[in-house]
Design a protein around this motif. Structure first.
Motif, PDB file in Angstrom:
ATOM      1  N   ALA A   1       0.823  -1.210   0.000  1.00 13.55           N
ATOM      2  CA  ALA A   1       0.000   0.000   0.000  1.00 13.55           C
ATOM      3  C   ALA A   1       0.856   1.258   0.000  1.00 13.55           C
ATOM      4  CB  ALA A   1      -0.930  -0.009   1.207  1.00 13.55           C
ATOM      5  N   GLY A   2       2.193   1.102   0.160  1.00  5.60           N
ATOM      6  CA  GLY A   2       3.093   2.245   0.072  1.00  5.60           C
ATOM      7  C   GLY A   2       3.555   2.825   1.382  1.00  5.60           C
ATOM      8  N   VAL A   3       3.461   2.074   2.492  1.00  7.29           N
ATOM      9  CA  VAL A   3       3.898   2.606   3.774  1.00  7.29           C
ATOM     10  C   VAL A   3       5.406   2.799   3.791  1.00  7.29           C
ATOM     11  CG1 VAL A   3       4.224   0.361   4.903  1.00  7.29           C
ATOM     12  CG2 VAL A   3       3.565   2.356   6.267  1.00  7.29           C
ATOM     13  N   HIS A   4       5.864   3.854   4.461  1.00  9.12           N
ATOM     14  CA  HIS A   4       7.291   4.154   4.578  1.00  9.12           C
ATOM     15  C   HIS A   4       7.635   4.398   6.039  1.00  9.12           C
ATOM     16  CE1 HIS A   4       6.501   5.278   0.310  1.00  9.12           C
ATOM     17  NE2 HIS A   4       7.721   4.751   0.135  1.00  9.12           N
ATOM     18  N   ALA A   5       8.926   4.343   6.322  1.00 11.47           N
ATOM     19  CA  ALA A   5       9.397   4.596   7.685  1.00 11.47           C
ATOM     20  C   ALA A   5       8.913   5.967   8.145  1.00 11.47           C
ATOM     21  CB  ALA A   5      10.923   4.511   7.738  1.00 11.47           C
TER      22      ALA A   5
END
Length: 447
Positions: free
Chosen positions: A428-432
């Motif tokens: 889904a495109g989650v990032h730190a």
């Protein structure tokens, strides 16, 4: 036909038939991190017990209540939390449940989604609306061959909480509908032992009245009886809430048959136009209600105005397919024949319902397969910049993890990976640094 004593008494208490309340189940007790520290076992292993489950919230129907007035002034109900675990593997006590009593005929819905939770019709019917949280596991459950002294223990799961609407719908076989002052209350007083307020002006009846009609000798086994409800007079626009329309239309929904009373002596309105307007209101409020079987009754036949109108109205009603009766409730003319016909028609309707129910059972037995959503199912969506994960087991795993425990957070990461949540979030495109919400818990997504 015999008159039988009324079995439903409203008394002088306020008739309160809908409300909104908040219910919250108890939180589960936390698991214990205790280690044995006894005289001859100064370095004993973990022996922390499990927390107890939180109390749940139930509704139960009872015939001893006939109004929701008990929930007018108190609208929040919290069940007891479970106790935490203790040493020597002792489990915490379960929190006490809350059982809320409501009248038979109460419909319970989720206030936020309007989803039907329960329709409690019979006395003793019971439903859980908020489940208590599970108790957390003590550290004794996390011992492995390579990790003999775990400091990890689960937190108790939060109990379910929600706002619910309670809506009382009278349980009556036959409903009396019509414009105000059509004679509904008079008919009810004649054919039952009910004592409604009666006067020659509109809106005399401000609460529904119930009575029991007995045909033959029901209590001796050679007759039958049915419940008759006088629904306060409806007016044009009732389906949109004009007057007290919404307050009373709900009470017609459970009826199997309607007696549509028309005022044959009114000088201001035409009885057939009244009939069509009320039916339009019924259909606009509930399409199925508009299709309910009806018996057309022209009242006040002891007066010349009604006698003049009767032939034309009878012709219109019978052409439209409605059984039609002419009575004088005040003079007791034609009321016995009307109730006899109503009783016979009601028995036919009940027989039809039983046949339809049997057909549905056969249909289910012939291969209808229900596939409820599995507990481990979850969804990933976005609410602005926040990623939202929804799912029963996913939310439970996060809620029961102690975020202050490094061991617990490591275990949570493994659990979410096995469930496929981590991959779904990455897809889904989650990032730190992003925020991920699991139920009410928000976590920062790490490297």
């Amino acid at each position: 036909m015999h008159v039988v004593r009324i079995e439903f008494e409203w008394g002088y208490a306020m008739f309160f038939d809908h409300t909104k309340i908040y219910v919250k189940a108890g939180k589960g007790g936390d698991g214990s991190r205790h280690f044995r520290r006894e005289k001859f076992a100064p370095s004993g292993g973990p022996d922390g017990g499990d927390g107890g489950r939180g109390g749940s919230v139930y509704f139960v129907a009872t015939s001893r209540l006939n109004t929701l007035i008990d929930y007018r002034y108190k609208q929040q109900f919290n069940a007891e939390a479970g106790e935490g675990g203790a040493r020597q593997k002792m489990h915490g006590a379960k929190g006490k449940d809350i059982v809320l009593k409501v009248p038979c005929g109460t419909v319970i819905r989720d206030a936020e989604t309007s989803e039907l939770i329960a329709d409690l019709v019979e006395s003793g019917q019971r439903v859980m609306v908020a489940r208590g949280g599970r108790g957390g596991l003590g550290n004794v459950h996390f011992v492995t061959s390579t990790h003999q002294a775990p400091h990890e223990a689960q937190k108790g799961e939060p109990g379910q909480e929600l706002w619910v609407t309670l809506e009382l719908r009278l349980i009556a076989d036959v409903g009396l509908v019509g414009y105000p002052n059509a004679g509904k209350s008079t008919l009810l007083s004649v054919v039952t032992a009910a004592q409604p307020k009666i006067a020659n002006y509109p809106f005399t009846t401000l609460i529904p009245n119930l009575g029991v009609v007995e045909i033959g000798h029901a209590r001796q086994g050679d007759g039958y009886d049915f419940v008759l409800a006088d629904i306060p007079g409806l007016i044009e626009g009732a389906a949109q809430g004009v007057g007290l329309g919404h307050e009373f239309l709900r009470h017609v929904q459970r009826t199997r048959l309607l007696i549509h009373m028309l005022d044959g002596a009114s000088l201001e309105r035409d009885p057939w136009e009244d009939f069509e307007k009320i039916n339009q209101e019924l259909s606009e409020y509930d399409e199925q209600l508009g299709k309910r079987p009806q018996i057309v009754v022209l009242n006040k036949m002891d007066l010349p105005e009604a006698q003049e109108r009767w032939p034309a109205l009878k012709e219109k009603a019978e052409a439209a397919g409605y059984p039609t009766f002419a009575i004088s409730a005040a003079a007791h003319q034609g009321t016995t024949e009307l109730m006899q016909f109503v009783g016979d028609r009601l028995r036919e309707i009940r027989q039809e319902e039983e046949e339809q129910a049997a057909a549905q059972v056969i249909s289910l037995e012939q291969g209808t397969v229900l596939r409820p959503q599995p507990d481990d199912a979850f969804t990933v969506t976005k609410d602005g910049e926040i990623y939202v994960v929804r799912g029963k087991l996913v939310e439970r795993a996060v809620n029961m993890t102690d975020q202050e425990s490094e061991e617990g957070m490591d275990r949570l990461q493994v659990t979410l990976s096995k469930m496929g949540v981590i991959k779904a979030l990455e897809d889904a495109g989650v990032h730190a640094g992003d925020i991920v919400r699991f139920g009410k818990v928000e976590l920062f997504w790490g490297e």
